[in-house]
Design a protein around this motif. Structure first.
Motif, PDB file in Angstrom:
ATOM      1  N   VAL A  49      29.840  55.991  72.631  1.00 28.23           N
ATOM      2  CA  VAL A  49      31.270  55.708  72.557  1.00 28.23           C
ATOM      3  C   VAL A  49      31.557  54.898  71.299  1.00 28.23           C
ATOM      4  N   VAL A  50      32.824  54.928  70.884  1.00 28.10           N
ATOM      5  CA  VAL A  50      33.261  54.210  69.691  1.00 28.10           C
ATOM      6  C   VAL A  50      34.480  53.372  70.049  1.00 28.10           C
ATOM      7  N   ALA A  51      34.488  52.106  69.651  1.00 28.76           N
ATOM      8  CA  ALA A  51      35.634  51.225  69.869  1.00 28.76           C
ATOM      9  C   ALA A  51      36.407  51.091  68.564  1.00 28.76           C
ATOM     10  N   ILE A  52      37.732  51.296  68.643  1.00 30.81           N
ATOM     11  CA  ILE A  52      38.599  51.193  67.460  1.00 30.81           C
ATOM     12  C   ILE A  52      39.681  50.160  67.764  1.00 30.81           C
ATOM     13  N   GLY A  53      39.881  49.224  66.848  1.00 32.21           N
ATOM     14  CA  GLY A  53      40.896  48.202  67.077  1.00 32.21           C
ATOM     15  C   GLY A  53      41.049  47.294  65.879  1.00 32.21           C
ATOM     16  N   ASN A  54      41.563  46.083  66.151  1.00 32.38           N
ATOM     17  CA  ASN A  54      41.882  45.138  65.088  1.00 32.38           C
ATOM     18  C   ASN A  54      41.272  43.773  65.360  1.00 32.38           C
ATOM     19  N   GLN A 102      31.522  49.453  81.015  1.00 26.94           N
ATOM     20  CA  GLN A 102      30.835  48.431  80.222  1.00 26.94           C
ATOM     21  C   GLN A 102      30.168  49.107  79.028  1.00 26.94           C
ATOM     22  N   THR A 103      30.315  48.503  77.864  1.00 30.75           N
ATOM     23  CA  THR A 103      29.748  49.078  76.653  1.00 30.75           C
ATOM     24  C   THR A 103      29.145  47.988  75.777  1.00 30.75           C
ATOM     25  N   ASP A 104      28.195  48.381  74.940  1.00 26.92           N
ATOM     26  CA  ASP A 104      27.655  47.425  73.983  1.00 26.92           C
ATOM     27  C   ASP A 104      28.292  47.594  72.605  1.00 26.92           C
ATOM     28  N   ALA A 105      29.322  48.445  72.491  1.00 31.84           N
ATOM     29  CA  ALA A 105      30.105  48.498  71.255  1.00 31.84           C
ATOM     30  C   ALA A 105      30.814  47.153  71.090  1.00 31.84           C
ATOM     31  N   SER A 106      30.788  46.589  69.893  1.00 34.94           N
ATOM     32  CA  SER A 106      31.336  45.252  69.672  1.00 34.94           C
ATOM     33  C   SER A 106      32.826  45.205  69.985  1.00 34.94           C
ATOM     34  N   ILE A 107      33.210  44.284  70.891  1.00 40.81           N
ATOM     35  CA  ILE A 107      34.608  44.039  71.233  1.00 40.81           C
ATOM     36  C   ILE A 107      34.858  42.556  71.033  1.00 40.81           C
ATOM     37  N   ASN A 137      40.004  49.091  75.623  1.00 39.35           N
ATOM     38  CA  ASN A 137      39.211  47.870  75.510  1.00 39.35           C
ATOM     39  C   ASN A 137      40.037  46.669  75.954  1.00 39.35           C
ATOM     40  N   THR A 138      39.456  45.853  76.830  1.00 37.01           N
ATOM     41  CA  THR A 138      40.253  44.782  77.410  1.00 37.01           C
ATOM     42  C   THR A 138      39.576  43.429  77.441  1.00 37.01           C
ATOM     43  N   ALA A 139      38.262  43.375  77.489  1.00 36.20           N
ATOM     44  CA  ALA A 139      37.619  42.073  77.656  1.00 36.20           C
ATOM     45  C   ALA A 139      36.203  42.102  77.124  1.00 36.20           C
ATOM     46  N   SER A 140      35.705  40.914  76.825  1.00 37.38           N
ATOM     47  CA  SER A 140      34.307  40.766  76.441  1.00 37.38           C
ATOM     48  C   SER A 140      33.726  39.591  77.199  1.00 37.38           C
ATOM     49  N   PHE A 141      32.422  39.588  77.316  1.00 41.04           N
ATOM     50  CA  PHE A 141      31.738  38.502  78.018  1.00 41.04           C
ATOM     51  C   PHE A 141      30.884  37.738  77.027  1.00 41.04           C
ATOM     52  N   ASN A 142      31.036  36.415  77.047  1.00 45.23           N
ATOM     53  CA  ASN A 142      30.174  35.565  76.232  1.00 45.23           C
ATOM     54  C   ASN A 142      30.088  34.200  76.887  1.00 45.23           C
ATOM     55  N   PRO A 143      28.899  33.753  77.304  1.00 41.16           N
ATOM     56  CA  PRO A 143      28.773  32.450  77.957  1.00 41.16           C
ATOM     57  C   PRO A 143      29.267  31.294  77.103  1.00 41.16           C
ATOM     58  N   GLN A 144      29.332  31.478  75.781  1.00 46.38           N
ATOM     59  CA  GLN A 144      29.779  30.412  74.895  1.00 46.38           C
ATOM     60  C   GLN A 144      31.262  30.501  74.582  1.00 46.38           C
ATOM     61  N   GLY A 145      31.979  31.434  75.227  1.00 46.99           N
ATOM     62  CA  GLY A 145      33.395  31.594  74.938  1.00 46.99           C
ATOM     63  C   GLY A 145      33.615  32.738  73.968  1.00 46.99           C
ATOM     64  N   SER A 146      34.799  33.364  74.050  1.00 46.19           N
ATOM     65  CA  SER A 146      35.049  34.574  73.272  1.00 46.19           C
ATOM     66  C   SER A 146      35.022  34.328  71.775  1.00 46.19           C
ATOM     67  N   MET A 147      35.406  33.132  71.314  1.00 45.65           N
ATOM     68  CA  MET A 147      35.438  32.890  69.875  1.00 45.65           C
ATOM     69  C   MET A 147      34.036  32.804  69.279  1.00 45.65           C
ATOM     70  N   ALA A 148      33.011  32.746  70.134  1.00 49.66           N
ATOM     71  CA  ALA A 148      31.639  32.729  69.626  1.00 49.66           C
ATOM     72  C   ALA A 148      31.207  34.112  69.156  1.00 49.66           C
ATOM     73  N   GLY A 149      32.000  35.131  69.491  1.00 44.36           N
ATOM     74  CA  GLY A 149      31.691  36.468  69.001  1.00 44.36           C
ATOM     75  C   GLY A 149      31.113  37.374  70.067  1.00 44.36           C
ATOM     76  N   ASN A 150      30.894  38.604  69.693  1.00 50.45           N
ATOM     77  CA  ASN A 150      30.421  39.636  70.601  1.00 50.45           C
ATOM     78  C   ASN A 150      28.912  39.538  70.825  1.00 50.45           C
ATOM     79  N   ILE A 151      28.496  39.741  72.067  1.00 52.01           N
ATOM     80  CA  ILE A 151      27.058  39.780  72.352  1.00 52.01           C
ATOM     81  C   ILE A 151      26.684  41.081  73.064  1.00 52.01           C
ATOM     82  N   GLY A 152      27.526  42.095  72.904  1.00 49.32           N
ATOM     83  CA  GLY A 152      27.189  43.408  73.447  1.00 49.32           C
ATOM     84  C   GLY A 152      27.557  43.609  74.896  1.00 49.32           C
ATOM     85  N   LEU A 153      28.490  42.795  75.416  1.00 45.75           N
ATOM     86  CA  LEU A 153      28.984  42.971  76.779  1.00 45.75           C
ATOM     87  C   LEU A 153      30.493  43.123  76.727  1.00 45.75           C
TER      88      LEU A 153
END
Length: 476
Positions: free
Chosen positions: A184-189, A220-225, A245-261
């Protein structure tokens, strides 16, 4: 109100792309934020050869050339009044007239054109929630004003319309055909970098059980969101829209960046919501009309079950689809339409994603023995006025809790409005209160709240959650 212990510390998703940034918890999911706009930057890359050893190099470019023009930037503005006690003083305002009393919050998300002829754009509810102004920037640089059509907070889907011509739309694919391992491919801003493409695979389908994210059936995808990807497209290799695309998971908070979840709303769910928003303006859900609870090992053993799995029926509401099907208190629902039911929340989630009139197959256990039933889901009530329940509640309007709060562990009903000077207002009830218990009887949602008033209690006392505190109100 007499203080009572705080029931639950709730926090909504920190990066929900709107206008606030509130952390859920250091170890909970985060919405893909709408990001503060920044200038677009195109990284320099080396050109790949057209072929290697006589074989053409595979590329996503031909598909993306068709798909990317359908993905847009969604820019929102909200006027927020600055809360300052000095502004209430006319003398202070006269001395300091230049001090701003309002500010404008801006945010940026993504959207997908799904109907070029009608200008329909699909995005996330949290991207446009409470916005005073919504503008859409197309891939060719045009910026147009958007018209709000409707939204469904509980599935985080919103529909807007733009007047532009010569638009490109993405065809909706069948998300039910997705398999783990599909590309799959994620497209956005993300972070305001327009027309950004990331790729990956489908990591899981039907993902649920994530606190604070409403009704759930995520891809669930590992494409960077990342922040700003909210509302953007998840596309298969055929160039079809299979998710939002609606959400991402990061234990350090979303501003820490994508971790493939990353999480995306399936296109089939989005299609159903859009159809209702276009035809009815609102989303109407189906319900079985039961109250359920989770099984403990002790209860499971007492019911003759090998494991503590399923939803234990504790009450069947009169006139409901479950009552017509013959469901009884004490039954344990193990699956619905072949979908495994592990707990009460899983059954509730299935209902919330189902339409009115849908007939479902129930696999249950009654007295330890297997039994199959068919039930038809009826319309879930959207709101109730107090005078329908009890004269002491006159002037109040009640609604189901937002699903994001329910997923966080809170049960009860929301006081959506209280008329000034009404009987309910005179007893202290206020808009925004959450009623978590009452002397009328047990309840978990709007339907069982109504059922708890048969018969009406002699004395009506409500346990109310208000902000971070709570108390009890005697309704007179």
């Amino acid at each position: 109100m007499r203080p009572i212990p705080t029931l639950l510390t709730l926090a909504l998703a920190a990066a929900f792309g709107g206008f606030t940034a509130t952390a859920i918890n250091a170890h909970l999911d985060n919405r893909a934020d709408a990001a503060t706009p920044v200038a677009s930057v195109v990284p320099a890359t080396a050109a790949l050869p057209a072929s290697v050893a006589g074989q053409p190099v595979p590329s996503l470019a031909p598909m993306l050339e068709q798909a990317m023009p359908a993905v847009v930037s969604v820019n929102t503005k909200q006027v927020v009044r600055v809360r300052n006690p000095f502004f209430d003083d006319p003398f202070f305002r006269r001395l300091f007239p230049q001090v701003p009393q309002e500010r404008i919050n801006e945010s940026l998300g993504s959207g997908v054109i799904i109907d070029a002829a009608k200008g329909l754009v699909l995005t996330n509810h949290h991207v446009i929630d409470n916005a005073d102004d919504v503008r859409v920037t197309l891939a060719d640089g045009r910026t147009v004003q958007a018209e709000f059509i409707g939204s469904d907070p509980d599935t985080d889907i919103a529909l807007i319309r733009i007047p532009a011509e010569k638009l490109t739309a993405l065809p909706l694919g069948n998300s039910d055909q997705l398999r783990v391992g599909d590309f799959v491919v994620a497209i956005g801003n993300p972070f305001g970098f327009s027309q950004t493409v990331t790729s990956g695979i489908v990591s899981a389908v039907g993902r649920s059980g994530i606190r604070g994210l409403g009704y759930q059936n995520f891809i669930q995808t590992d494409a960077s969101i990342n922040p700003g990807n909210s509302g953007g497209a998840l596309v298969n290799l055929a160039g079809q829209l299979v998710g939002i695309n609606t959400a991402s998971f990061n234990p350090q908070g979303s501003m820490a960046g994508n971790i493939g979840l990353g999480l995306a709303i399936p296109s089939n769910l989005a299609r159903d919501v859009v159809e209702q928003l276009v035809t009815k303006g609102v989303v109407v859900r189906g319900t079985l009309g039961v109250e359920t609870q989770n099984l403990t090992p002790q209860i499971a053993q007492g019911l003759g079950l090998a494991e503590a799995r399923g939803a234990l029926v504790t009450r069947v509401l009169a006139g409901s689809g479950a009552a017509a099907a013959g469901l009884k208190a004490g039954d344990v629902v193990l699956s619905i339409n072949g979908q495994r039911v592990d707990n009460a929340q899983a059954l509730h989630n299935f209902e919330g994603l189902s339409t009115v009139g849908r007939t479902v197959d129930l696999d249950i256990r009654r007295d330890g023995k297997p039994l199959q039933l068919k039930a038809t889901l009826k319309e879930q009530p959207r709101a109730l006025t107090g005078d329908m329940l009890d004269p002491r509640l006159s002037g109040a309007t009640f609604a189901d809790l937002p699903e994001s709060l329910r997923q966080s562990g809170l049960n009860g009903v929301l006081v959506s409005d209280v008329a000034r000077g009404s009987r309910a207002a005179q007893s202290g009830l206020a808009s925004g209160d959450v009623i978590v218990a009452a002397s009328s009887g047990e309840f978990t949602d709007l339907a069982s709240w109504r059922a708890s008033f048969s018969p009406r209690p002699q004395q009506l006392v409500l346990s109310v959650r208000r902000g971070n505190g709570g108390g009890q109100l005697l309704m007179r």
